[in-house]
Design a protein around this motif. Sequence first.
Motif, short mmCIF file in Angstrom:
data_model
loop_
_atom_site.label_atom_id
_atom_site.label_comp_id
_atom_site.label_asym_id
_atom_site.label_seq_id
_atom_site.Cartn_x
_atom_site.Cartn_y
_atom_site.Cartn_z
N LEU A 125 1.21 -1.13 0.25
CA LEU A 125 0.25 -0.10 0.27
C LEU A 125 0.73 1.62 -0.05
N VAL A 126 1.16 1.60 -1.32
CA VAL A 126 1.98 2.90 -1.42
C VAL A 126 0.59 4.32 -0.64
N PHE A 127 2.08 5.05 -0.27
CA PHE A 127 1.01 6.53 0.24
C PHE A 127 1.53 7.68 -0.86
N ARG B 180 2.19 10.95 -0.56
CA ARG B 180 3.20 11.68 0.42
C ARG B 180 3.97 10.60 1.19
N PRO B 181 5.50 10.00 1.18
CA PRO B 181 5.93 9.44 1.93
C PRO B 181 6.42 9.90 3.30
N MET B 182 6.39 10.04 3.91
CA MET B 182 6.92 10.22 5.71
C MET B 182 8.53 10.12 5.71
N ARG B 183 9.10 10.87 6.22
CA ARG B 183 10.22 10.51 6.26
C ARG B 183 10.59 10.40 8.13
N CYS B 184 11.20 9.77 8.07
CA CYS B 184 11.80 8.99 9.53
C CYS B 184 12.88 8.81 9.79
N GLU C 275 13.47 5.51 15.46
CA GLU C 275 12.02 6.13 14.99
C GLU C 275 10.83 5.21 15.99
N THR C 276 10.52 5.55 16.41
CA THR C 276 9.04 4.92 16.49
C THR C 276 7.36 5.25 15.91
N VAL C 277 6.83 4.71 15.09
CA VAL C 277 6.12 5.04 14.61
C VAL C 277 4.55 3.88 14.75
N LYS C 278 3.24 5.09 15.28
CA LYS C 278 2.23 4.37 16.03
C LYS C 278 1.29 4.82 14.86
N GLY C 279 0.09 3.35 15.27
CA GLY C 279 -0.97 3.97 13.75
C GLY C 279 -2.05 3.55 13.96
N ARG C 280 -2.50 2.55 12.57
CA ARG C 280 -3.93 1.58 12.50
C ARG C 280 -3.88 1.14 11.01
N MET C 281 -4.92 0.32 10.68
CA MET C 281 -5.45 0.19 9.42
C MET C 281 -6.87 -1.17 9.92
N ARG C 282 -7.44 -0.46 8.77
CA ARG C 282 -8.76 -0.36 8.69
C ARG C 282 -9.21 -1.10 7.63
N MET C 283 -10.03 -2.34 7.85
CA MET C 283 -10.44 -2.62 6.66
C MET C 283 -11.73 -3.20 6.39
N THR C 284 -12.20 -2.37 5.50
CA THR C 284 -14.16 -2.41 5.58
C THR C 284 -14.26 -3.71 4.42
N ALA C 285 -15.39 -4.51 4.68
CA ALA C 285 -15.78 -5.32 3.57
C ALA C 285 -16.65 -5.17 3.05
N LYS D 105 1.42 7.55 12.45
CA LYS D 105 1.80 9.20 12.92
C LYS D 105 3.03 8.70 13.98
N GLY D 106 3.90 9.43 13.24
CA GLY D 106 5.64 10.05 13.87
C GLY D 106 5.63 10.85 14.75
N LYS D 107 7.12 10.81 15.16
CA LYS D 107 7.90 12.08 16.42
C LYS D 107 7.18 13.38 15.65
N GLY D 108 7.46 14.26 16.27
CA GLY D 108 6.32 15.89 16.07
C GLY D 108 5.27 16.22 15.48
N GLY D 109 4.57 14.67 15.73
CA GLY D 109 3.50 15.06 14.97
C GLY D 109 3.17 14.90 13.60
N LYS D 110 4.46 14.43 12.90
CA LYS D 110 3.95 13.93 11.80
C LYS D 110 2.86 13.03 11.48
N ALA D 111 2.31 12.50 10.14
CA ALA D 111 1.30 11.89 10.22
C ALA D 111 1.45 11.38 8.48
#
Length: 218
Positions: free
Chosen positions: A141-143, A145-149, A153-163, A176-182
């Motif tokens: 799954l390609v973004f 706009r990539p996020m530079r890390c 660094e610890t990156v957190k988030g979620r993946m939602r799959m809806t049938a 979401k990464g450090k400093g509020g970037k997402a």
Amino acid sequence: SLRGKMFPGGGRVHCAPFADETLWREIKDKAHFWGTEDFYGVDLTPLKREAVRSYFRQCVVDAFEPELLSSQPTSFAWDWTTLRADELESLDMHLEFKVRRAGPVHGVACWFDVLFEGTTKSRWLTTAPGLPTTHWYQMRLVFERPMRCEAGETVKGRMRMTALDNQSYAVTVELKGKGGKAVSGEWDLKDPYYRQTIYPQPGYTKEQLARFYGEPPA
């Protein structure tokens, strides 16, 4: 039967961020045609933004080298002998990664394993990168706009799959990464980019390369 066996009886999905500048630019450049200002007298540029968006909404189906992964995967497991069908209508998976090298995160890669648990022996069938390639390959799954890390660094988030009614899923990913970037994106799994039909795939034998792409490279 309650005394029977289910094959496969369980499964796991693995998700990990990846860096692949070549793939990202390839998808971005697909929309180049829609930047034409005079296509037989027609200005196509008003459609370019939507074209870029539509190309990045396609999940990429191919095999890739595991060195492209930016961290260890986050994994999710299901016991299919007890799982109800309605539990698969909406999946909400929490992601957490520790990025091992500095650079862009171009997206999230996914693959799966399934368990064949016999009476005396058990076997896993895996579609993991770096192992013999199956006809399921892997999915990325390609973004847009990539996020530079940073390394570590610890990156957190979620993946939602809806049938969906078309026997597939709509997928959204937020990281979401450090400093509020997402970074976030959404994909339609019913409209994939079958990249494996264009490029020779890692994990193929010489016989497979010859069959699908002609003579394998020396």
